[in-house]
Design a protein around this motif. Sequence first.
Motif, PDB file in Angstrom:
ATOM      1  N   ARG A 128       0.873  -1.188   0.009  1.00  0.00           N
ATOM      2  CA  ARG A 128      -0.037   0.115   0.013  1.00  0.00           C
ATOM      3  C   ARG A 128       0.988   1.099  -0.002  1.00  0.00           C
ATOM      4  N   ILE A 129       1.019   1.776  -1.242  1.00  0.00           N
ATOM      5  CA  ILE A 129       1.949   2.942  -1.296  1.00  0.00           C
ATOM      6  C   ILE A 129       1.001   4.248  -1.363  1.00  0.00           C
ATOM      7  N   ASP A 130       0.772   4.947  -0.244  1.00  0.00           N
ATOM      8  CA  ASP A 130      -0.101   6.126  -0.029  1.00  0.00           C
ATOM      9  C   ASP A 130       0.411   7.216   0.380  1.00  0.00           C
ATOM     10  N   HIS A 131       1.780   6.993   1.058  1.00  0.00           N
ATOM     11  CA  HIS A 131       2.449   8.060   1.688  1.00  0.00           C
ATOM     12  C   HIS A 131       3.914   8.067   1.351  1.00  0.00           C
ATOM     13  N   ILE A 132       4.521   9.051   1.545  1.00  0.00           N
ATOM     14  CA  ILE A 132       5.960   9.214   0.887  1.00  0.00           C
ATOM     15  C   ILE A 132       6.817   8.269   1.894  1.00  0.00           C
ATOM     16  N   ALA A 133       6.486   8.063   3.018  1.00  0.00           N
ATOM     17  CA  ALA A 133       7.022   6.791   3.663  1.00  0.00           C
ATOM     18  C   ALA A 133       6.957   5.504   3.241  1.00  0.00           C
ATOM     19  N   PHE A 135       6.714   5.018  -0.009  1.00  0.00           N
ATOM     20  CA  PHE A 135       7.385   4.936  -1.164  1.00  0.00           C
ATOM     21  C   PHE A 135       9.025   4.536  -0.757  1.00  0.00           C
ATOM     22  N   HIS A 136       9.215   5.278   0.363  1.00  0.00           N
ATOM     23  CA  HIS A 136      10.834   4.899   0.640  1.00  0.00           C
ATOM     24  C   HIS A 136      10.919   3.354   0.925  1.00  0.00           C
ATOM     25  N   ARG A 137       9.948   2.797   1.740  1.00  0.00           N
ATOM     26  CA  ARG A 137       9.851   1.416   2.173  1.00  0.00           C
ATOM     27  C   ARG A 137       9.870   0.541   0.901  1.00  0.00           C
ATOM     28  N   ALA A 138       9.096   0.959   0.215  1.00  0.00           N
ATOM     29  CA  ALA A 138       8.757   0.073  -1.304  1.00  0.00           C
ATOM     30  C   ALA A 138      10.143   0.060  -2.002  1.00  0.00           C
ATOM     31  N   ALA A 139      10.836   1.361  -2.298  1.00  0.00           N
ATOM     32  CA  ALA A 139      12.068   1.260  -2.968  1.00  0.00           C
ATOM     33  C   ALA A 139      13.088   0.470  -2.450  1.00  0.00           C
ATOM     34  N   ARG A 140      13.265   0.212  -1.186  1.00  0.00           N
ATOM     35  CA  ARG A 140      14.404  -0.516  -0.510  1.00  0.00           C
ATOM     36  C   ARG A 140      13.941  -1.888  -0.752  1.00  0.00           C
ATOM     37  N   LEU A 141      12.355  -2.389  -0.297  1.00  0.00           N
ATOM     38  CA  LEU A 141      12.058  -3.562  -0.581  1.00  0.00           C
ATOM     39  C   LEU A 141      12.291  -4.022  -1.906  1.00  0.00           C
ATOM     40  N   ILE A 142      11.704  -3.395  -2.880  1.00  0.00           N
ATOM     41  CA  ILE A 142      11.758  -3.895  -4.357  1.00  0.00           C
ATOM     42  C   ILE A 142      13.112  -3.855  -4.825  1.00  0.00           C
ATOM     43  N   GLY A 143      14.254  -2.984  -4.228  1.00  0.00           N
ATOM     44  CA  GLY A 143      15.422  -3.055  -4.525  1.00  0.00           C
ATOM     45  C   GLY A 143      16.129  -4.663  -4.182  1.00  0.00           C
ATOM     46  N   ARG A 144      15.821  -5.037  -2.832  1.00  0.00           N
ATOM     47  CA  ARG A 144      16.184  -6.376  -2.478  1.00  0.00           C
ATOM     48  C   ARG A 144      15.502  -7.371  -3.220  1.00  0.00           C
ATOM     49  N   LEU A 145      14.293  -7.340  -3.938  1.00  0.00           N
ATOM     50  CA  LEU A 145      13.500  -8.422  -4.633  1.00  0.00           C
ATOM     51  C   LEU A 145      14.233  -8.439  -5.957  1.00  0.00           C
ATOM     52  N   VAL A 146      14.685  -7.462  -6.716  1.00  0.00           N
ATOM     53  CA  VAL A 146      15.496  -7.398  -7.825  1.00  0.00           C
ATOM     54  C   VAL A 146      17.031  -7.719  -7.900  1.00  0.00           C
ATOM     55  N   ASN A 197      -1.340  15.548   0.155  1.00  0.00           N
ATOM     56  CA  ASN A 197      -1.409  16.437   1.421  1.00  0.00           C
ATOM     57  C   ASN A 197       0.304  16.759   1.923  1.00  0.00           C
ATOM     58  N   GLU A 198       0.904  15.607   2.014  1.00  0.00           N
ATOM     59  CA  GLU A 198       2.255  16.006   2.216  1.00  0.00           C
ATOM     60  C   GLU A 198       3.135  16.741   1.421  1.00  0.00           C
ATOM     61  N   LEU A 199       2.860  16.623   0.146  1.00  0.00           N
ATOM     62  CA  LEU A 199       3.455  17.317  -0.962  1.00  0.00           C
ATOM     63  C   LEU A 199       3.221  18.813  -0.789  1.00  0.00           C
ATOM     64  N   VAL A 200       1.778  19.189  -0.423  1.00  0.00           N
ATOM     65  CA  VAL A 200       1.451  20.491  -0.312  1.00  0.00           C
ATOM     66  C   VAL A 200       2.306  21.112   0.993  1.00  0.00           C
ATOM     67  N   GLU A 201       2.291  20.372   1.982  1.00  0.00           N
ATOM     68  CA  GLU A 201       2.962  20.989   3.049  1.00  0.00           C
ATOM     69  C   GLU A 201       4.326  21.273   2.808  1.00  0.00           C
ATOM     70  N   GLY A 268       0.510  12.433  -9.824  1.00  0.00           N
ATOM     71  CA  GLY A 268      -0.493  11.714  -9.810  1.00  0.00           C
ATOM     72  C   GLY A 268      -0.088  10.181  -9.202  1.00  0.00           C
ATOM     73  N   ARG A 269       0.986  10.164  -8.724  1.00  0.00           N
ATOM     74  CA  ARG A 269       1.491   8.805  -8.092  1.00  0.00           C
ATOM     75  C   ARG A 269       2.571   9.028  -7.048  1.00  0.00           C
ATOM     76  N   PRO A 270       2.665   8.281  -6.250  1.00  0.00           N
ATOM     77  CA  PRO A 270       3.598   8.511  -5.124  1.00  0.00           C
ATOM     78  C   PRO A 270       4.937   7.505  -5.346  1.00  0.00           C
ATOM     79  N   SER A 271       5.704   7.964  -6.442  1.00  0.00           N
ATOM     80  CA  SER A 271       6.703   7.193  -6.701  1.00  0.00           C
ATOM     81  C   SER A 271       7.923   8.177  -7.003  1.00  0.00           C
ATOM     82  N   VAL A 272       8.685   7.670  -8.056  1.00  0.00           N
ATOM     83  CA  VAL A 272      10.153   8.351  -8.178  1.00  0.00           C
ATOM     84  C   VAL A 272      10.049   9.585  -8.549  1.00  0.00           C
TER      85      VAL A 272
END
Length: 291
Positions: A128-133, A135-146, A197-201, A268-272
């Motif tokens: 569930r990638i809904d927040h900036i945090a 994204f960071h968790r997903a980047a590290r995990l998927i890095g391990r998976l590949v 919301n995080e991006l606006v702040e 439009g998406r919380p990614s790179v």
Amino acid sequence: MRVRVIATVSVLLLAGCQSDSARARPASDDLGFAIAVGKPANRIVSLNPATTDLIFALGAGRRLVGRTHWDLYPDSARLVPDLGPGLRPNIEAVIGTHPDLVLLYASQDNRAAATALRAAGINTVSLRIDHIADFHRAARLIGRLVGDSARGVMVSDSVKRTLLRVRAATASFETPTVFWHIWDSPLITIGRGSYMNELVEIAGGANIYSDMPGASPTVSIEDVLRRNPDFIIDGPEGARKIDHDPKWSSLGAVKAGRVLVVDTAIVGRPSVRLGEAAVSIANLLHPGAIR
């Protein structure tokens, strides 16, 4: 004294064993399934635009054998076979690509798909990638998976540096209030539960609906008028509608021409592209703030 020493050593050994045991337990994905990290995945189906972006950023785009309708960034993603929607996907179509890794969005709508794919022996990870945090968790995990943990960290850190730079650049400015228009009928905006919301702040603004915990609450135009935001953020089509719709004409931001148009492909998406998104919003709210 000897008894005390032995007892202390025993406690330390027990604590060490418990720590090792905790480390040995596999982590779980966002649907509660264990994550298996073995040899690097070579045939990947990504049914989440955010994870598709990440796969390419990690240099593993050539390993993608399936994506959703909406995975159009980068341009190379368009060359990957389109397997349909990301929610309640066609299981047969996914299995037909012979993947060794499937990445899903962790919605309850996808629980049955995750269960079926795992039963078929396919490593399936739901995030569930809904927040900036997230994204960071997903980047590290998927890095391990590949098989490229270092690059996963590098991608995460690169985005983090840009976000920190934007926050620092806008910290001394006044904080304008913002209404982010997502949909018109019903009227949908962003709440505290959205990365937007995080991006606006980060960009030096204040979302007028940050008091709502959900990601995309439904609101009334009367309440927007009452809250009277300094700016409206919208995509190109939505901004045109607001400019020509009489029901918006009495809002101060519309009268003053403060309807800000964002590139929906970037925000439009919380990614790179999170860093790029923050820069673009900051320069709309505070022209020239980021160079």
